[in-house]
Design a protein around this motif. Structure first.
Motif, PDB file in Angstrom:
ATOM      1  N   LEU A   1       4.614  -1.564 -10.350  1.00  0.00           N
ATOM      2  CA  LEU A   1       3.214  -1.518  -9.914  1.00  0.00           C
ATOM      3  C   LEU A   1       3.083  -2.077  -8.495  1.00  0.00           C
ATOM      4  N   LEU A   2       3.774  -3.173  -8.230  1.00  0.00           N
ATOM      5  CA  LEU A   2       3.788  -3.753  -6.880  1.00  0.00           C
ATOM      6  C   LEU A   2       4.290  -2.709  -5.882  1.00  0.00           C
ATOM      7  N   TYR A   3       5.379  -2.037  -6.241  1.00  0.00           N
ATOM      8  CA  TYR A   3       5.972  -0.993  -5.411  1.00  0.00           C
ATOM      9  C   TYR A   3       4.954   0.119  -5.140  1.00  0.00           C
TER      10      TYR A   3
ATOM     11  N   LYS B   1     -12.300 -14.105   1.738  1.00  0.00           N
ATOM     12  CA  LYS B   1     -12.744 -13.108   2.724  1.00  0.00           C
ATOM     13  C   LYS B   1     -11.586 -12.194   3.119  1.00  0.00           C
ATOM     14  N   LYS B   2     -10.388 -12.736   3.203  1.00  0.00           N
ATOM     15  CA  LYS B   2      -9.215 -11.924   3.544  1.00  0.00           C
ATOM     16  C   LYS B   2      -8.837 -11.057   2.345  1.00  0.00           C
ATOM     17  N   PRO B   3      -8.203  -9.897   2.594  1.00  0.00           N
ATOM     18  CA  PRO B   3      -7.835  -9.040   1.455  1.00  0.00           C
ATOM     19  C   PRO B   3      -6.687  -9.630   0.626  1.00  0.00           C
ATOM     20  N   VAL B   4      -6.946  -9.853  -0.650  1.00  0.00           N
ATOM     21  CA  VAL B   4      -5.902 -10.270  -1.591  1.00  0.00           C
ATOM     22  C   VAL B   4      -5.961  -9.318  -2.770  1.00  0.00           C
ATOM     23  N   LYS B   5      -4.816  -8.702  -3.096  1.00  0.00           N
ATOM     24  CA  LYS B   5      -4.805  -7.764  -4.214  1.00  0.00           C
ATOM     25  C   LYS B   5      -4.375  -8.485  -5.482  1.00  0.00           C
ATOM     26  N   LEU B   6      -5.115  -8.252  -6.542  1.00  0.00           N
ATOM     27  CA  LEU B   6      -4.712  -8.799  -7.832  1.00  0.00           C
ATOM     28  C   LEU B   6      -3.726  -7.833  -8.483  1.00  0.00           C
ATOM     29  N   LEU B   7      -2.498  -8.315  -8.690  1.00  0.00           N
ATOM     30  CA  LEU B   7      -1.529  -7.545  -9.463  1.00  0.00           C
ATOM     31  C   LEU B   7      -1.890  -7.825 -10.928  1.00  0.00           C
ATOM     32  N   ASP B   8      -2.758  -6.990 -11.444  1.00  0.00           N
ATOM     33  CA  ASP B   8      -3.481  -7.333 -12.674  1.00  0.00           C
ATOM     34  C   ASP B   8      -2.655  -7.010 -13.926  1.00  0.00           C
ATOM     35  N   ILE B   9      -1.599  -7.812 -14.129  1.00  0.00           N
ATOM     36  CA  ILE B   9      -0.611  -7.502 -15.164  1.00  0.00           C
ATOM     37  C   ILE B   9      -0.977  -8.081 -16.533  1.00  0.00           C
ATOM     38  N   THR B  10      -2.100  -8.774 -16.615  1.00  0.00           N
ATOM     39  CA  THR B  10      -2.451  -9.458 -17.865  1.00  0.00           C
ATOM     40  C   THR B  10      -2.662  -8.480 -19.013  1.00  0.00           C
ATOM     41  N   ASN B  11      -3.524  -7.509 -18.779  1.00  0.00           N
ATOM     42  CA  ASN B  11      -3.864  -6.546 -19.815  1.00  0.00           C
ATOM     43  C   ASN B  11      -2.616  -5.851 -20.380  1.00  0.00           C
ATOM     44  N   LEU B  12      -1.781  -5.342 -19.490  1.00  0.00           N
ATOM     45  CA  LEU B  12      -0.626  -4.577 -19.952  1.00  0.00           C
ATOM     46  C   LEU B  12       0.437  -5.467 -20.594  1.00  0.00           C
ATOM     47  N   SER B  13       0.529  -6.718 -20.128  1.00  0.00           N
ATOM     48  CA  SER B  13       1.534  -7.625 -20.697  1.00  0.00           C
ATOM     49  C   SER B  13       1.092  -8.191 -22.041  1.00  0.00           C
TER      50      SER B  13
ATOM     51  N   GLN C   1      -0.226   9.201 -12.405  1.00  0.00           N
ATOM     52  CA  GLN C   1       1.192   8.921 -12.605  1.00  0.00           C
ATOM     53  C   GLN C   1       1.626   7.860 -11.602  1.00  0.00           C
ATOM     54  N   LEU C   2       2.503   6.963 -12.025  1.00  0.00           N
ATOM     55  CA  LEU C   2       3.109   6.022 -11.089  1.00  0.00           C
ATOM     56  C   LEU C   2       4.320   6.693 -10.457  1.00  0.00           C
ATOM     57  N   ALA C   3       4.547   6.431  -9.164  1.00  0.00           N
ATOM     58  CA  ALA C   3       5.773   6.899  -8.524  1.00  0.00           C
ATOM     59  C   ALA C   3       6.945   6.156  -9.148  1.00  0.00           C
ATOM     60  N   ARG C   4       8.071   6.820  -9.327  1.00  0.00           N
ATOM     61  CA  ARG C   4       9.256   6.130  -9.823  1.00  0.00           C
ATOM     62  C   ARG C   4       9.776   5.180  -8.759  1.00  0.00           C
ATOM     63  N   PHE C   5      10.405   4.121  -9.186  1.00  0.00           N
ATOM     64  CA  PHE C   5      10.923   3.134  -8.246  1.00  0.00           C
ATOM     65  C   PHE C   5      12.092   3.729  -7.465  1.00  0.00           C
ATOM     66  N   ASP C   6      12.042   3.593  -6.149  1.00  0.00           N
ATOM     67  CA  ASP C   6      13.106   4.093  -5.289  1.00  0.00           C
ATOM     68  C   ASP C   6      13.493   2.977  -4.324  1.00  0.00           C
ATOM     69  N   GLY C   7      14.601   2.314  -4.638  1.00  0.00           N
ATOM     70  CA  GLY C   7      15.045   1.161  -3.854  1.00  0.00           C
ATOM     71  C   GLY C   7      15.290   1.496  -2.392  1.00  0.00           C
ATOM     72  N   ARG C   8      15.796   2.703  -2.135  1.00  0.00           N
ATOM     73  CA  ARG C   8      16.078   3.087  -0.731  1.00  0.00           C
ATOM     74  C   ARG C   8      14.786   3.207   0.063  1.00  0.00           C
ATOM     75  N   GLU C   9      13.777   3.777  -0.594  1.00  0.00           N
ATOM     76  CA  GLU C   9      12.494   3.897   0.095  1.00  0.00           C
ATOM     77  C   GLU C   9      11.919   2.498   0.383  1.00  0.00           C
TER      78      GLU C   9
ATOM     79  N   THR D   1       0.662  -8.878   3.664  1.00  0.00           N
ATOM     80  CA  THR D   1      -0.058  -8.383   2.498  1.00  0.00           C
ATOM     81  C   THR D   1       0.040  -9.439   1.398  1.00  0.00           C
ATOM     82  N   VAL D   2      -1.112  -9.839   0.859  1.00  0.00           N
ATOM     83  CA  VAL D   2      -1.128 -10.915  -0.126  1.00  0.00           C
ATOM     84  C   VAL D   2      -1.520 -10.385  -1.507  1.00  0.00           C
ATOM     85  N   PHE D   3      -0.722 -10.775  -2.500  1.00  0.00           N
ATOM     86  CA  PHE D   3      -1.015 -10.444  -3.893  1.00  0.00           C
ATOM     87  C   PHE D   3      -1.168 -11.720  -4.698  1.00  0.00           C
TER      88      PHE D   3
END
Ligand SMILES: *[C@@H]1O[C@H](CO)[C@@H](O)[C@H](O)[C@H]1NC(C)=O
Ligand SMILES: *[C@@H]1O[C@H](CO)[C@@H](O)[C@H](O)[C@H]1NC(C)=O
Ligand SMILES: *[C@@H]1O[C@H](CO)[C@@H](O)[C@H](O)[C@H]1NC(C)=O
Ligand SMILES: *[C@@H]1O[C@H](CO)[C@@H](O)[C@H](O)[C@H]1NC(C)=O
Ligand SMILES: *[C@@H]1O[C@H](CO)[C@@H](O)[C@H](O)[C@H]1NC(C)=O
Length: 355
Positions: A348-350, A299-311, A84-92, A244-246
């Motif tokens: 997803l980023l959240y 070499k540095k950590p970069v996360k792929l926000l892999d939105i292609t499939n779902l979009s 499950q994804l956590a629901r978005f919470d702007g305050r958090e 943090t790099v995406f």
């Protein structure tokens, strides 16, 4: 042997063991969950905000305001296969990023996601003071009560376009724009849609690689060279302890119904539902393969926000004739309505940021 004592001893052994097991299962679950594999499910609690409550959506994304009549496209939630994804919470979000800066760098798909995140935060935290300003190419939206900056650097190629006597040069080896990307806490990069532009929409006259200048070249090769320049910039400039790099995956367009087994559809116009299930008939765009290949070299950590499939599944999510096209008769099957699909990118980023 004393019966009670034996049981006590057994419990003393078992309880920590059970705790360990539960902990282990939990971790295994988080580790094995791929947020980006799943399907769209109807959810009546969606969308995440009402367009009337977010005054920052610009015309080209504001589909309901532009008269889009169908609304089912607003009512889908992305459901990963295994968790499950956590629901978005702007305050958090505000608490975690108090005094910090988040920047989107890229083309209008970055603009799309930037506006979505501002709307999600603005409608989530309730009445709050903000300041919207622009310094050169960088738009800065500050949530003043929290000192949180959500920024956008419009930079369509990441690498530089320079003016010379002979014309505008797209320089695949230089990335001076990176001067604006220092001291940030989160950066989400993106480039792709402009690499296939030709004719009047192409903002350069020559491509330069090293000391050679070309009139044109294979665009996918150029794309990969530019990404390699960007990858080197990340390795040379990013301190992973601070930033943090995406990379926002390749955002897909929907201009050909053959791609989703509906050959009579000439575009996304009048598409009111997502593709059912998890598989997009045409498969993934080749640009994603190139992107993943380059990301593997960093070499540095970069996360792929892999939105292609779902979009890809969201042929119903574009402005179509309810973007800028409402005025001009044109259609837009590249950008996304807000509220809409980019809200899920940010959800997803959240989830990746608060883990
Ligand atoms: C796209 O997602 C579906 C299910 O979510 C999965 O079966 C498929 O392997 C994914 N494709 C890629 C390349 O991740
Ligand atoms: C959005 O807000 C308007 C009032 O500003 C209201 O009429 C409308 O029903 C709301 N839409 C949704 C989906 O909540
Ligand atoms: C917003 O920020 C800009 C740039 O820092 C500043 O010049 C302006 O006075 C600010 N506006 C408000 C209302 O605080
Ligand atoms: C161009 O670059 C190559 C390789 O870096 C070098 O060998 C060559 O001398 C250069 N040519 C000119 C004209 O500068
Ligand atoms: C749509 O895609 C199919 C399959 O790739 C191709 O044969 C067809 O020419 C395309 N149609 C248009 C209008 O580009």
């Amino acid at each position: 042997m004393n019966f009670v004592w034996a049981h006590g001893k057994l419990a003393m052994l078992l309880i920590p063991l059970l705790l360990l097991l539960v902990l282990e299962l939990h971790q295994a679950n988080a580790g094995s969950c791929n947020f980006f594999q799943g399907s769209w499910v109807p959810d009546s609690s969606y969308p995440l905000y009402n367009y009337t409550a977010c005054p920052f959506i610009q015309k080209e994304f504001n589909c309901l305001k532009n008269g889009r009549p169908d609304q089912m496209y607003l009512k889908y939630r992305w459901q990963p296969l295994d968790c499950q994804l956590a629901r978005f919470d702007g305050r958090e979000f505000m608490q975690k990023f108090k005094g910090k800066s988040v920047m989107f760098v890229g083309d209008s798909l970055s603009l799309n996601q930037w506006q979505s995140l501002i709307c999600m935060l603005y409608t989530s935290v309730g009445r709050t003071k903000y300041n919207e300003t622009r310094v050169g190419d960088v738009s800065i939206f500050t949530f003043m009560d929290f000192g949180v900056k959500i920024m956008l650097d419009r930079n369509v190629y990441l690498v530089d376009v320079v003016m010379e006597k002979t014309g505008r040069i797209l320089n695949l080896d230089s990335i001076e724009g990176g001067k604006l990307w220092k001291g940030l806490d989160v950066i989400i990069f993106n480039t792709w849609h402009w690499w296939n532009r030709r004719g009047e929409g192409q903002p350069w006259d020559y491509i330069r690689v090293g000391n050679q200048t070309f009139k044109d070249m294979d665009r996918m090769v150029a794309f990969e060279m530019a990404l390699n320049t960007w990858a080197k910039w990340v390795d040379d400039n990013i301190d992973p302890a601070k930033t943090t790099v995406f990379f926002q995956g390749i955002s897909p367009s929907h201009y050909n119904g053959t791609d989703w087994n509906e050959p009579t559809a000439k575009s996304c116009v009048r598409q009111k539902e997502p593709v059912v299930g998890s598989r997009y008939p045409a498969g993934l765009p080749p640009a994603l393969t190139v992107l993943k290949r380059v990301l593997n070299t960093i070499k540095k950590p970069v996360k792929l926000l892999d939105i292609t499939n779902l979009s890809l599944l969201r042929k119903d999510g574009h402005p179509s004739i309810y973007g800028l096209g409402a005025a001009t008769g044109g259609m837009d099957c590249s950008h996304w309505c807000l509220p809409g699909v980019p809200d899920t990118w940010n959800l997803l980023l959240y989830n990746l940021l608060i883990l």
